[in-house]
Design an enzyme around this catalytic site. Structure first.
Site, PDB file in Angstrom:
ATOM      1  CG  ASN A  82      -0.224  -0.173   2.528  1.00 37.85           C
ATOM      2  OD1 ASN A  82       0.606  -1.064   2.679  1.00 37.85           O
ATOM      3  ND2 ASN A  82      -0.538   0.664   3.490  1.00 37.85           N
ATOM      4  CG  HIS A 120      -7.041  -5.311   7.707  1.00 33.99           C
ATOM      5  ND1 HIS A 120      -6.349  -5.131   8.875  1.00 33.99           N
ATOM      6  CD2 HIS A 120      -8.109  -4.474   7.787  1.00 33.99           C
ATOM      7  CE1 HIS A 120      -6.959  -4.217   9.622  1.00 33.99           C
ATOM      8  NE2 HIS A 120      -8.030  -3.810   8.987  1.00 33.99           N
ATOM      9  CG  HIS A 131      -3.136  -7.035  12.023  1.00 32.86           C
ATOM     10  ND1 HIS A 131      -2.529  -5.934  11.468  1.00 32.86           N
ATOM     11  CD2 HIS A 131      -4.272  -7.215  11.328  1.00 32.86           C
ATOM     12  CE1 HIS A 131      -3.274  -5.476  10.495  1.00 32.86           C
ATOM     13  NE2 HIS A 131      -4.337  -6.231  10.405  1.00 32.86           N
ATOM     14  CG  ASP A 171       0.475  -4.779  12.201  1.00 31.37           C
ATOM     15  OD1 ASP A 171       0.500  -4.764  10.959  1.00 31.37           O
ATOM     16  OD2 ASP A 171      -0.581  -4.738  12.853  1.00 31.37           O
TER      17      ASP A 171
END
Length: 434
Positions: free
Chosen positions: A102, A187, A240, A313
């Site tokens: 991203n 995600h 995560h 992360d």
């Protein structure tokens, strides 16, 4: 180059290689940038002219493999660059990092995949494994050229911090990626439920007047995607993961034999939502910090093997990103330099044996990404981390390596200090007390 002179021997170290179940005192020989052998501490002799490094009894393990890192390059260099991220990684004992797509432009072009790999090599400090975008510009509307990105060296496919919401698109992505046996990384957060939120829905968010995100937003997305993984037989990874309900779904899916894996990050097993304090924006993360019951569930899932890896992360922000009211500040926290020490808190607390904790940081993420990193095997690249598991230090946001300082662990006292990092046998970080 003279092969003998190009040799280094590490003595007086505790060797830990979770990939082989190795944990004992010993010596390790590096020659020509690769691991050339391991022997016992009492062994004598070394190649003539070899450099000798006395580890002082510290732990020597494979360089860490971080499977989730955002960097600012290209497009957001004011937050972080490849070089500044590499310096922070080296200070944290990380020698391989998988970089999210991203950026601006997004990594949806094979040329950018090759460029990022080359930029990592240019630093000499870290190997960069680029993720390819799952959809063009990570916008979720049109699938990226997964085949071309895979051919260029994309390690897996994801839209980074953005969930792929379109169910049909996710099914297509899993089906197409299966043709390359490629990993799809999601995600897990249902975006409509999360829209406008900034903290976990509950008593604390209500008391602070913050718009909430229900913890169920994670489980809902995981449940949908597990059904799609079953339908397509694709390889699916959730990043995560932070809730008990989400982890239970993954645990059950693994028991059914689905090709599903997951990771978590240190904030989700070391902190809970109270770290928000009085609107501390460094603790604004995505997903948001959870309640104590969910934190404990993440710890349990680390211990029982449901969680396959721990990632930093790392999400760099600059001061202007965070110097905002909590609800509008950018989410994300840095994590490269604190990844090892925060994980070691689980070891010191008795929740994880040392070798298993290091496995979650080395060969297990490497295996997910099908990288050869993360081991001390003969012939492997000499990517090494030397650390003292007992040395105490305190995280200070203004003194962290790298450009970004937005650590959610600001002020946290930790035990476990990286003393040195080597990439392909060359020293790339040495701790000093200054």
């Amino acid at each position: 180059m003279n092969a003998a002179i190009d040799a280094t021997i590490f003595e007086n170290v505790r060797l830990i290689d979770p990939a082989r179940g190795l944990d004992r005192p010993g010596r390790l020989l590096v020659r020509g940038g690769v691991i050339a052998g391991i022997d016992l501490p009492a062994a004598e002799g070394a190649p003539e002219g070899a450099r000798v490094i006395d580890g002082g009894g510290a732990i020597l393990c494979p360089g860490l493999v971080d499977m989730r890192v955002a960097i600012g390059e290209p497009g957001f260099e004011y937050r972080e660059t490849v070089l500044s991220a590499a310096r922070a990684a080296a200070a944290g004992g990380i020698t391989t990092m998988a970089v999210l797509p991203n950026s601006q432009p997004a990594t949806d072009d094979p040329a950018l995949v090759r460029h990022l790999r080359a930029r990592g090599e240019e630093t000499g400090m870290v190997s960069i494994l680029p993720y390819g975008a799952l959809t063009r510009q990570c916008e979720g509307a049109e699938m990226a050229e997964i085949g071309l990105l895979h051919e260029a060296g994309a390690i897996a496919f994801t839209d980074g911090p953005r969930a792929l919401a379109d169910t049909r698109m996710m099914r297509l992505a899993l089906t197409y990626a299966r043709g390359f046996d490629a990993l799809v990384v999601q995600h897990p957060e249902e975006p409509a439920l999360a829209r406008g939120g900034c903290a976990t829905d509950g008593e604390l968010a209500t008391r602070l007047g913050l718009p909430g995100i229900p913890a169920a937003a994670e489980a809902i997305m995981i449940a949908r995607d597990l059904r799609l993984a079953e339908l397509t037989r694709g390889r699916l990874h959730f990043c995560h993961v932070s809730t008990a309900e989400g982890l239970e779904l993954i645990r059950a899916a693994k028991a059914r034999g689905l090709r599903v894996t997951c990771d978590t990050a240190p904030p989700y097993f070391d902190l809970n939502e109270t770290a928000i304090g009085d609107f501390r924006t460094y603790a604004k993360l995505s997903p948001p910090l959870r309640g104590e019951a969910d934190r404990q569930a993440v710890c349990a899932a680390l211990a029982d093997g449901t969680i396959d890896a721990i990632a930093s992360d790392h999400a760099p922000c600059d001061a202007d990103d965070k110097r905002q009211p909590f609800a509008v500040a950018s989410p994300g926290g840095t994590g490269l330099a604190t990844l090892l020490a925060v994980t070691l808190a689980q070891v010191h607390g008795g929740a994880l044996p040392m070798i298993e904790a290091l496995g979650l940081l080395t060969h297990r993420p490497a295996a997910l990404l099908r990288s050869r990193a993360g081991t001390l095997s003969d012939g492997a690249a000499a990517d090494l981390c030397l650390f003292d598991p007992e040395r105490a230090w305190r995280v200070e946001a203004d003194r962290m390596p790298g450009k970004a300082q937005n650590t959610p662990f600001d002020g946290r006292a930790l035990e476990g200090r990286v003393l040195g990092t080597w990439k392909a046998g060359k020293p790339v970080f040495a701790h000093t007390d200054a």
